[in-house]
Write a protein that holds these residues in place. Structure first.
Motif, PDB file in Angstrom:
ATOM      1  N   SER A 204      11.883   6.209   1.969  1.00  0.00           N
ATOM      2  CA  SER A 204      11.179   7.198   1.376  1.00  0.00           C
ATOM      3  C   SER A 204      10.933   6.796  -0.153  1.00  0.00           C
ATOM      4  N   MET A 205       9.508   6.784  -0.275  1.00  0.00           N
ATOM      5  CA  MET A 205       9.334   6.191  -1.613  1.00  0.00           C
ATOM      6  C   MET A 205       7.881   6.313  -2.215  1.00  0.00           C
ATOM      7  N   GLN A 206       7.667   6.343  -3.427  1.00  0.00           N
ATOM      8  CA  GLN A 206       6.328   6.165  -4.126  1.00  0.00           C
ATOM      9  C   GLN A 206       5.660   4.951  -4.103  1.00  0.00           C
ATOM     10  N   PRO A 208       6.398   1.158  -3.178  1.00  0.00           N
ATOM     11  CA  PRO A 208       6.733   0.027  -2.593  1.00  0.00           C
ATOM     12  C   PRO A 208       7.052  -1.272  -3.203  1.00  0.00           C
ATOM     13  N   GLN A 230       7.203   1.862   3.770  1.00  0.00           N
ATOM     14  CA  GLN A 230       7.298   3.329   3.401  1.00  0.00           C
ATOM     15  C   GLN A 230       7.388   3.922   4.696  1.00  0.00           C
ATOM     16  N   THR A 233       7.338  10.301   3.765  1.00  0.00           N
ATOM     17  CA  THR A 233       7.760  10.593   2.572  1.00  0.00           C
ATOM     18  C   THR A 233       7.936  12.034   2.323  1.00  0.00           C
ATOM     19  N   LYS A 240      10.704   9.583  -6.716  1.00  0.00           N
ATOM     20  CA  LYS A 240      10.594   8.475  -5.793  1.00  0.00           C
ATOM     21  C   LYS A 240       9.783   7.245  -6.467  1.00  0.00           C
ATOM     22  N   THR A 476       0.541   5.365  -2.185  1.00  0.00           N
ATOM     23  CA  THR A 476       1.379   5.946  -0.985  1.00  0.00           C
ATOM     24  C   THR A 476       0.808   7.388  -0.669  1.00  0.00           C
TER      25      THR A 476
END
Lengths: 757, 285
Positions: A204-206, A208, A230, A233, A240, A476
């Motif tokens: 789970s991220m903004q 990568p 990703q 999310t 993140k 993302t």
């Protein structure tokens, strides 16, 4: 005339997120997967002399216990200054700092085993107050950078002389608290060993590509062997951006050393205790003005409590610094800003990124100035507002796309400012006191001069045989509507049906690096990169169509789904079939580089950003003078965003930002004592619920920006930034007291009321 | 050992539940408190015994002098009972402001008592009605007034192997039933109270025949403001009397500081809401 831009197609991810089909990271598993749990420091500052894992390793289901010395590569997390370790080695510098990674066959054993790792700590003196950290002779908190992690200054004109000749001078000190992102999905990753020694990291991220770089650091293997994927999310809000590099490196090291997939999902308590938050801030600010309301000087000091490591603090501080005087033309401007190390959890990115703190201060003080001048606060703002041809605080001359005066006027009308402000009867039927408040802000969209080197975006676009279109970018979707908005841009520019455009899932081995999904930049930057790719592919298609139709390519016109030349008309799908027959390659790479910014770090002057979003907020409140409770009755939130690509998404951003800003203003009180966060859960940390949300009226102004897709500028953050001061100003209007500390809890309001009595 | 992951078994009769509890079990009723405790600090038991489906505990029994709310009756279920609506309005007002709809559908009145939080919305209302607790263990049954049952923050007279089977509320006669409930929290719903008040009143010919005022979330236990009650008994409700009652309440309260508020705030606002609660007394149509 655009056909798709400006409409409101449904979010492409709406259905799966509502019906539960979307797979978040904790829904995924891999054969042979193990679970990791962190052993974390219980002390704000302590020497680590020994880590004994023998009791944990006695449990049959425990796979490994990993400490700093086992890290194959560097024990560093790359963000700005590379000062933060992946695992604490000799000293722990905040409560919750990772000390060891426990890997077990199941989650429960990992949790139990983490409590069985015995770490020998000897407590050291801790500094948790930034002002004490700044004091002469204070113990060094951050071993790499010292106690001032970052400092920025702006010095324009002659502030002292201007203040001395000002007719009216006002000043004040304003304090703001922590804010927790409170995303629905907590931090989580899964690291999976791949063939030939690589690692695939799901999470789970903004950003990568931030994680990609971090994995390369700690594992010491080439980036080409690493990929970051990703997963869906569940909210981020900046939380993140920088932080996921920590859990990602922990899981990746565990997977690398055990040769097994490793899942690491943080509990809510762990997340609140250990992840980054909005920096608490102290702002001392002073305005000098002429009798007619012209502000001639602004002098500010800005201090951020950064926590133990620098993370993104230098850039958070920078954004706050260059916006700290407000959206006004002020000839003499000076600010001295510091991000200060303390033995507390490191703070990082959060929607607004250093601006909400200064905006609360400067927009509260503008109202104080209005009082002292005997002027209407909206008039005062209009008199000093930025406009085309005027220069910002840092001397950036605005050349286009400045709808500040327009947005102020529209919000003033929408909130019925003149009528409501001059209401004679202030006591409502329920005994509460009515008040209305105003605020304004500007927001440099994109990374600007502070993050110039990574302010570019790549895109890829290809058309399949059936006329459907696949696009790929490295920014993302995290709940903000990114994929839908970019699909709309691709469809409009290419001339395809928006329903047939799909975004490739994020995998760093397959999508171009578009820079981070931060700074309200994805629509603008990735939007432009996608347009670049779409234009190239459109040209390939149109060349084929013109040839087959026997017309000059210049005569071709198009709308989504059709291409025509005079009376001759074919569908997009037919055109694609022709292209496949002709064996042309219906794919292209797009690239976009942000316009140049010029910045002089000596005096802090220059073009901090290339374009600005302009904001005005009107807030109506009802205050209970006896209990100190504040009810927000209505928020009017206006923004000049250049162009609303997807109108419904824009309204959603505006409304969501207002609610998060309301929480920051009134409810969200993260209590930390000596570096320890008390009650790290949602019964202790109160965020607004649906019942607290008033009517939020979006006002959209579109002053097009040439450099943005179809004129668009950024919008992600502005809706939060100026909410708190509008509410503070409304409270002042209602009950005549000024609250200078966030959150404005009932206790603080009653205390302040008592103090003036 | 404290357990975070703990098995649960469902009991179908009180007898069965008592037996299961004896084998190192702890009661699971609605679970809205105990599951949070389990997650935060763990539970020292081998299993949880779910009593929420026991039919004999799901009843609200009405007789001439009293009403008994069964040990597994949820907040929402009691709220809809016609006798409770007409004779115990403060209970209904408390139920309407209790946590969230989801929690009201699971949480029970007995559980709110067993949890013994001074910030329990339900328990504060029960304090205003002179509630008596029915307990049962393998050794027999006993009854104890709520005010004596609760000893402090999360401390009660509940013995090992004992469960709360019911809550007795005496029915007042010879007047109209009025009530009010006011809570002050950090937000409108789903907030643990900073301070709250529940008032029950029996009114005859415009005068207060009997009144119960309970103040929650200000001290380690819920407080009954007997001085204020005595002051108001026999009086007509008007603004002056309400203001005086608020002042008396403020003087009577010894408040505490904690994460949710300050002693100073609680003391001040206790007076305000007592005054408002007296002025706002109403019945349910």
């Amino acid at each position: 005339m655009t056909k798709i831009i400006g409409t409101s197609p449904l979010r492409e991810d709406a259905r799966v997120k509502i019906d539960g089909a979307a797979k978040y990271v904790d829904d995924l598993s891999f054969p042979g997967m193990a679970y990791a749990m962190l052993v974390r420091s219980p002390f704000p500052h302590a020497k680590i002399s020994e880590i004994d894992a023998s009791h944990a390793l006695e449990l049959p289901e425990v796979v490994a216990v990993i400490t700093a010395k086992d890290i194959p590569g560097k024990n560093k997390i790359p963000i700005v200054f590379d000062d933060q370790p992946c695992l604490a080695e000799d000293e722990a510098r905040y409560i919750g700092e990772p000390v060891a990674i426990v890997v077990a066959n199941d989650r429960r054993t990992a949790q139990i085993a983490a409590t069985l790792v015995s770490v020998k700590y000897s407590e050291l003196p801790a500094i948790t107050d930034p002002l004490l950290s700044l004091a002469e002779g204070a113990e060094k908190v951050n071993p790499v950078l010292g106690n001032i992690l970052s400092r920025h200054k702006v010095n324009k004109g002659d502030v002292d002389s201007a203040m001395s000749i000002a007719d009216v001078v006002v000043e004040g000190e304003y304090k703001t608290g922590y804010q927790e992102h409170a995303y629905i999905e907590t931090q989580g990753v899964i690291a999976v060993p791949e063939n030939e020694g690589g690692i695939a990291l799901y999470g789970s991220m903004q950003c990568p590509f931030y994680i990609h770089k971090a994995l390369g650091y700690v594992l010491g293997i080439p980036l080409s062997k690493l990929r970051v994927i990703q997963t869906v999310t569940g909210g981020a809000f900046g939380g993140k951006e920088d932080f996921p590099s920590l859990p990602a490196t922990h899981a990746a090291i565990a997977a690398y050393l055990t040769s097994r997939p490793v899942k690491l999902v943080m509990t809510r308590e762990e997340d609140i205790l250990c992840s980054t938050k909005r920096h608490p801030g102290i702002v001392r600010i002073k305005y000098g003005a002429r009798r007619d309301g012209t502000i001639i000087a602004c002098d500010a000091e800005y201090i951020l409590n950064a926590g133990a490591w620098s993370t993104l603090s230098p850039i958070v501080l920078w954004r706050g610094t260059v916006h700290s005087g407000g959206p006004y033309r002020i000839e003499n401007f000076r600010v001295d800003a510091k991000a200060v190390a303390t033995n507390s959890v490191p703070n990082g990115a959060f929607r607004g990124f250093g601006q909400p703190q200064v905006c609360f201060a400067n927009e509260s003080l503008i109202d104080e100035l209005a009082v002292k001048l005997g002027m209407d606060p909206v008039e005062l703002r209009l008199r000093n507002a930025l406009d085309i041809g005027l220069e910002t605080l840092t001397n950036h001359v605005i050349k286009e796309s400045c709808g500040l005066k327009k947005v102020i006027s529209l919000v003033r009308d929408e909130v019925k400012w003149l009528e409501n402000r001059s209401r004679k009867e202030r006591v409502l039927s329920n005994g509460k006191y009515y008040g209305v408040g105003f605020s304004a802000a500007f927001y440099g969209t994109g990374l600007g001069a502070g993050g110039k080197k990574i302010d570019r975006s790549g895109a890829f676009l290809q058309v399949a045989f059936d006329g459907s279109v696949q696009i790929a970018v490295g920014t993302t979707e995290m709940g903000q509507g990114h994929n839908t908005v970019l699909s709309m841009i691709a469809a409009e520019e290419l001339g395809a049906d928006v329903k047939k455009v799909s975004m490739l899932p994020i995998d760093t081995s397959r999508v171009p690096d578009s820079g981070p999904t931060v700074a309200s930049r994805a629509t603008m930057m990735s939007g432009q990169a996608i347009r670049d790719a779409a234009k190239q592919v459109r040209k390939i298609i149109h060349d084929v169509v013109a040839k087959r139709l026997g017309v000059a390519v210049e005569t071709l016109e198009f709308e989504p789904g059709v291409i025509f030349s005079g009376a001759k008309k074919i569908t997009f799908e037919e055109a694609v079939t022709w292209c496949f027959d002709e064996r042309v390659h219906l794919a292209a790479q797009g690239w976009f580089k942000a316009p140049n910014t010029e910045w002089n770090s000596e005096n802090g002057l220059g073009d901090a950003y290339y374009a600005y979003t302009y904001t005005a907020i009107g807030a109506e409140v009802a205050v209970d003078k006896e209990t100190g409770e504040v009810e927000v009755l209505r928020i009017v939130s206006g923004h000049d965003i250049g162009k609303a690509i997807n109108r419904r998404e824009v309204e959603g951003q505006i409304q969501g930002g207002a609610v998060q800003g309301m929480g920051y203003a009134l409810y969200e009180d993260l209590v930390s004592t000596n570096g320890k966060i008390i009650r790290p859960n949602f019964s202790g940390y109160i965020i607004p619920t649906a019942a607290d949300i008033p009517e939020i009226k979006p006002v959209i102004v579109e002053e097009p920006y040439e450099g943005g897709p179809f004129g668009a500028k950024g919008l992600g953050e502005p809706p939060l930034i100026a909410i708190a001061p509008a509410i503070a100003n409304a409270i002042f209007d209602a009950i005549g007291v000024r609250i200078k500390k966030l959150p404005m809890t009932p206790e603080r309001i009653l205390e302040t009321l008592e103090a003036v009595r | 050992m404290f357990q975070i992951h703990i098995p649960a078994v469902k009991a179908f009769s009180v007898k069965e539940a008592l037996k299961l509890i004896e084998e190192n079990g702890k009661v699971l009723n609605g679970g809205t408190d105990i599951l949070v405790i389990a997650k935060e600090i763990g539970i020292s038991a081998e299993k949880l015994v779910d009593i929420s489906g026991i039919e004999e505990l799901k009843q609200i029994e009405v007789s001439a002098k009293k009403i008994v709310i069964g040990g597994a009756v949820t907040i929402d279920e009691a709220k809809n009972n016609p006798i409770i609506r007409s004779e115990f309005p403060a209970l209904v007002f408390a139920a309407e402001q209790f946590a969230s709809p989801q929690i009201r559908n699971r949480a029970t009145w007995a559980g709110n008592i067993a949890n013994a939080s001074p910030a329990g919305d339900g328990m504060t209302a029960l304090y205003a009605y002179d509630a008596v607790i029915q307990l049962r263990s393998k050794n027999g049954r006993r009854e104890i007034p709520l005010t004596e049952f609760v000893k402090g923050v999360r401390k009660t007279e509940l013995c090992e192997g004992e469960i709360i089977t019911g809550i007795i509320l005496p029915r007042g006669h010879g007047g109209e039933h009025f009530g009010s409930f006011i809570k002050v929290g950090q937000r409108k719903t789903l907030a643990i109270s900073k301070v709250m008040v529940a008032v029950s009143a029996l009114i005859k010919a415009g005068k207060i025949k009997k009144i119960g005022i309970a103040l929650g979330a200000v001290a380690p236990v819920i407080l009954r403001l007997t001085e204020v009650e005595q002051f108001l008994t026999g009086k007509k409700i008007d603004r002056d009397e309400a203001v005086r009652a608020g002042e008396l309440a403020r003087q009577a309260v010894k408040a505490i500081d904690d994460i949710r508020s300050t002693a100073d705030y609680r003391k001040k606002v206790a007076g305000v809401i007592v005054e408002r609660a007296i002025l706002g007394l109403k019945s349910i149509e």
